[in-house]
Design a protein around this motif. Structure first.
Motif, PDB file in Angstrom:
ATOM      1  N   HIS A   1       0.820  -1.207   0.000  1.00 28.63           N
ATOM      2  CA  HIS A   1       0.000   0.000   0.000  1.00 28.63           C
ATOM      3  C   HIS A   1       0.854   1.258   0.000  1.00 28.63           C
ATOM      4  CE1 HIS A   1      -3.365  -2.687   0.925  1.00 28.63           C
ATOM      5  NE2 HIS A   1      -4.154  -1.675   0.621  1.00 28.63           N
ATOM      6  N   PHE A   2       2.009   1.184   0.648  1.00 28.36           N
ATOM      7  CA  PHE A   2       2.904   2.330   0.629  1.00 28.36           C
ATOM      8  C   PHE A   2       3.305   2.682  -0.801  1.00 28.36           C
ATOM      9  CE2 PHE A   2       7.230   3.758   0.024  1.00 28.36           C
ATOM     10  CZ  PHE A   2       7.173   5.001   0.626  1.00 28.36           C
ATOM     11  N   ILE A   3       3.712   1.697  -1.574  1.00 26.91           N
ATOM     12  CA  ILE A   3       4.174   1.961  -2.939  1.00 26.91           C
ATOM     13  C   ILE A   3       3.105   2.703  -3.737  1.00 26.91           C
ATOM     14  CG2 ILE A   3       4.923   0.953  -5.121  1.00 26.91           C
ATOM     15  CD1 ILE A   3       6.009  -1.420  -3.556  1.00 26.91           C
ATOM     16  N   LYS A   4       1.915   2.152  -3.759  1.00 30.11           N
ATOM     17  CA  LYS A   4       0.844   2.757  -4.563  1.00 30.11           C
ATOM     18  C   LYS A   4       0.447   4.129  -4.029  1.00 30.11           C
ATOM     19  CE  LYS A   4      -3.723   2.006  -6.551  1.00 30.11           C
ATOM     20  NZ  LYS A   4      -4.032   3.438  -6.429  1.00 30.11           N
ATOM     21  N   THR A   5       0.299   4.235  -2.717  1.00 35.03           N
ATOM     22  CA  THR A   5      -0.161   5.491  -2.130  1.00 35.03           C
ATOM     23  C   THR A   5       0.822   6.621  -2.386  1.00 35.03           C
ATOM     24  OG1 THR A   5      -1.361   4.302  -0.399  1.00 35.03           O
ATOM     25  CG2 THR A   5      -0.856   6.613   0.013  1.00 35.03           C
ATOM     26  N   TYR A   6       2.087   6.382  -2.115  1.00 40.34           N
ATOM     27  CA  TYR A   6       3.059   7.465  -2.275  1.00 40.34           C
ATOM     28  C   TYR A   6       3.300   7.783  -3.749  1.00 40.34           C
ATOM     29  CZ  TYR A   6       7.079  10.475  -1.675  1.00 40.34           C
ATOM     30  OH  TYR A   6       7.932  11.549  -1.713  1.00 40.34           O
ATOM     31  N   ALA A   7       3.363   6.768  -4.587  1.00 41.61           N
ATOM     32  CA  ALA A   7       3.560   7.019  -6.016  1.00 41.61           C
ATOM     33  C   ALA A   7       2.421   7.865  -6.579  1.00 41.61           C
ATOM     34  CB  ALA A   7       3.680   5.710  -6.783  1.00 41.61           C
ATOM     35  N   ASP A   8       1.201   7.597  -6.146  1.00 45.60           N
ATOM     36  CA  ASP A   8       0.056   8.395  -6.599  1.00 45.60           C
ATOM     37  C   ASP A   8       0.176   9.852  -6.143  1.00 45.60           C
ATOM     38  OD1 ASP A   8      -1.056   6.227  -7.856  1.00 45.60           O
ATOM     39  OD2 ASP A   8      -2.580   5.845  -6.320  1.00 45.60           O
ATOM     40  N   ILE A   9       0.646  10.058  -4.905  1.00 50.09           N
ATOM     41  CA  ILE A   9       0.833  11.425  -4.403  1.00 50.09           C
ATOM     42  C   ILE A   9       1.880  12.160  -5.238  1.00 50.09           C
ATOM     43  CG2 ILE A   9       1.732  12.779  -2.466  1.00 50.09           C
ATOM     44  CD1 ILE A   9       0.401  10.724  -0.596  1.00 50.09           C
ATOM     45  N   VAL A  10       3.000  11.494  -5.515  1.00 50.66           N
ATOM     46  CA  VAL A  10       4.062  12.130  -6.300  1.00 50.66           C
ATOM     47  C   VAL A  10       3.562  12.458  -7.704  1.00 50.66           C
ATOM     48  CG1 VAL A  10       6.360  11.843  -7.288  1.00 50.66           C
ATOM     49  CG2 VAL A  10       5.901  11.005  -4.982  1.00 50.66           C
ATOM     50  N   ARG A  11       2.895  11.509  -8.344  1.00 46.09           N
ATOM     51  CA  ARG A  11       2.390  11.759  -9.704  1.00 46.09           C
ATOM     52  C   ARG A  11       1.368  12.893  -9.728  1.00 46.09           C
ATOM     53  NH1 ARG A  11       3.131   5.967 -10.232  1.00 46.09           N
ATOM     54  NH2 ARG A  11       4.652   5.619 -11.918  1.00 46.09           N
ATOM     55  N   GLY A  12       0.625  13.039  -8.647  1.00 45.66           N
ATOM     56  CA  GLY A  12      -0.382  14.073  -8.603  1.00 45.66           C
ATOM     57  C   GLY A  12       0.167  15.477  -8.398  1.00 45.66           C
ATOM     58  N   ARG A  13       1.455  15.575  -7.965  1.00 43.91           N
ATOM     59  CA  ARG A  13       1.983  16.895  -7.605  1.00 43.91           C
ATOM     60  C   ARG A  13       3.284  17.267  -8.308  1.00 43.91           C
ATOM     61  NH1 ARG A  13       0.757  19.339  -1.936  1.00 43.91           N
ATOM     62  NH2 ARG A  13       0.782  21.063  -3.426  1.00 43.91           N
ATOM     63  N   MET A  14       3.933  16.325  -8.975  1.00 41.27           N
ATOM     64  CA  MET A  14       5.259  16.627  -9.497  1.00 41.27           C
ATOM     65  C   MET A  14       5.234  17.585 -10.688  1.00 41.27           C
ATOM     66  SD  MET A  14       6.438  13.059 -11.270  1.00 41.27           S
ATOM     67  CE  MET A  14       5.598  12.343 -12.683  1.00 41.27           C
TER      68      MET A  14
END
Length: 290
Positions: free
Chosen positions: A223-236
């Protein structure tokens, strides 16, 4: 004498290595996806370095470091170590008062991002064996901008939802307890302020069902992988200002203070002869104390 924990040790250590590979692959994908107008240069990749404890048959690990155009500094490390606690540590660790020998395996990561609008993150999971055994770990998010450092921010809600999902899928996990534990643990007591917006934290976790505890620990990583990757993709893709960068560097200074003054993982690693380079790789590459 047959080691009653042998198969569990092998299974846990193999998982931590697999999780490391999954996380590094995802972070390298993010490096490649980052827009070149905001992040010039070539995408970074992880560089791996093996290390051994400076004691006979003490085990070791592999440090993975990424210094890229999106990830300013990111460490993803795995280790499998064993040895004997000193008298001070043995008195504090479950099961070590009877026998000071220990075995520990785990994964630990910290990511500091170039873009101050993308939060920093920390995650680790571990399996420790003395005459007893248990799992521990968790993940927490540290936004570097004041506007994002609250429980109602989109990033905070997304991160907590991911960690809650990891807990809710397993009867042996208690999300409210682990969330409160994280808030209590990741607190700068000398400033009376939180390090970030929290997440989950659990330690000395042994429900009596090893398979269930292990499955939960695996899901924390997934869950960490998906959750954090989604946050990064949403803001980078968001541009930033010099003022936001300045605030990021000051917030990073708080991160350093916590790791050096209050973090038990740092203390455990240093007092058990761990690799100083990987233990202190959590330190941000640049920070300020105005």
């Amino acid at each position: 004498m047959t080691d009653p924990f042998a198969q569990k040790k092998e299974t846990a250590a193999a998982w931590f290595k697999s999780l490391r590979d999954q996380i590094c692959a995802e972070f390298e994908a993010l490096e490649r996806e980052a827009p070149s107008d905001l992040y010039p240069g070539e995408p970074g990749t992880f560089v791996y370095e093996d290390w051994q404890r400076q004691v006979e048959d003490g085990g070791g690990g592999t440090g993975g470091m990424l210094r890229g155009r999106l990830f300013e500094k990111c460490g993803v490390h795995i280790s499998v170590v064993k040895g004997e606690f000193n008298e001070e540590m043995a008195a504090r660790v479950p099961g070590a008062d009877k026998d000071p020998r220990f075995w520990a395996a785990g994964i630990s990561l910290i990511a500091h991002i170039v873009n101050p609008r993308v939060p920093a993150v920390h995650m680790n999971t571990r399996y420790i064996v003395t005459t007893k055994d248990w799992f521990g770990g968790g993940g927490d998010l540290t936004p570097t901008q004041a506007v994002d450092r609250n429980q109602d921010s989109p990033d905070a809600k997304a991160f907590h939802a991911g960690m809650k999902a990891a807990c809710d899928a397993h009867a042996v996990a208690d999300y409210p307890k682990f969330k409160d534990w994280c808030d209590e643990y990741f607190h700068l007591h000398h400033r009376d302020e939180p390090r970030g917006i929290g997440g989950i934290f659990y330690d000395r976790h042994n429900s009596g069902d090893w398979d269930a505890d292990f499955a939960f620990t695996q899901d924390v990583g997934r869950h960490f992988i998906k959750t954090y990757a989604d946050i990064v993709r949403g803001r980078m893709d968001e541009p930033w200002t010099e003022e936001e960068r300045e605030e990021q560097l000051i917030t990073r200074g708080r991160y350093v203070e916590f790791n050096l003054l209050w973090d038990r993982g740092t203390t455990f690693g240093l007092k058990t002869g761990g690799n100083v380079k990987t233990i202190l790789s959590s330190m941000p590459p640049v920070c300020k104390w105005p």
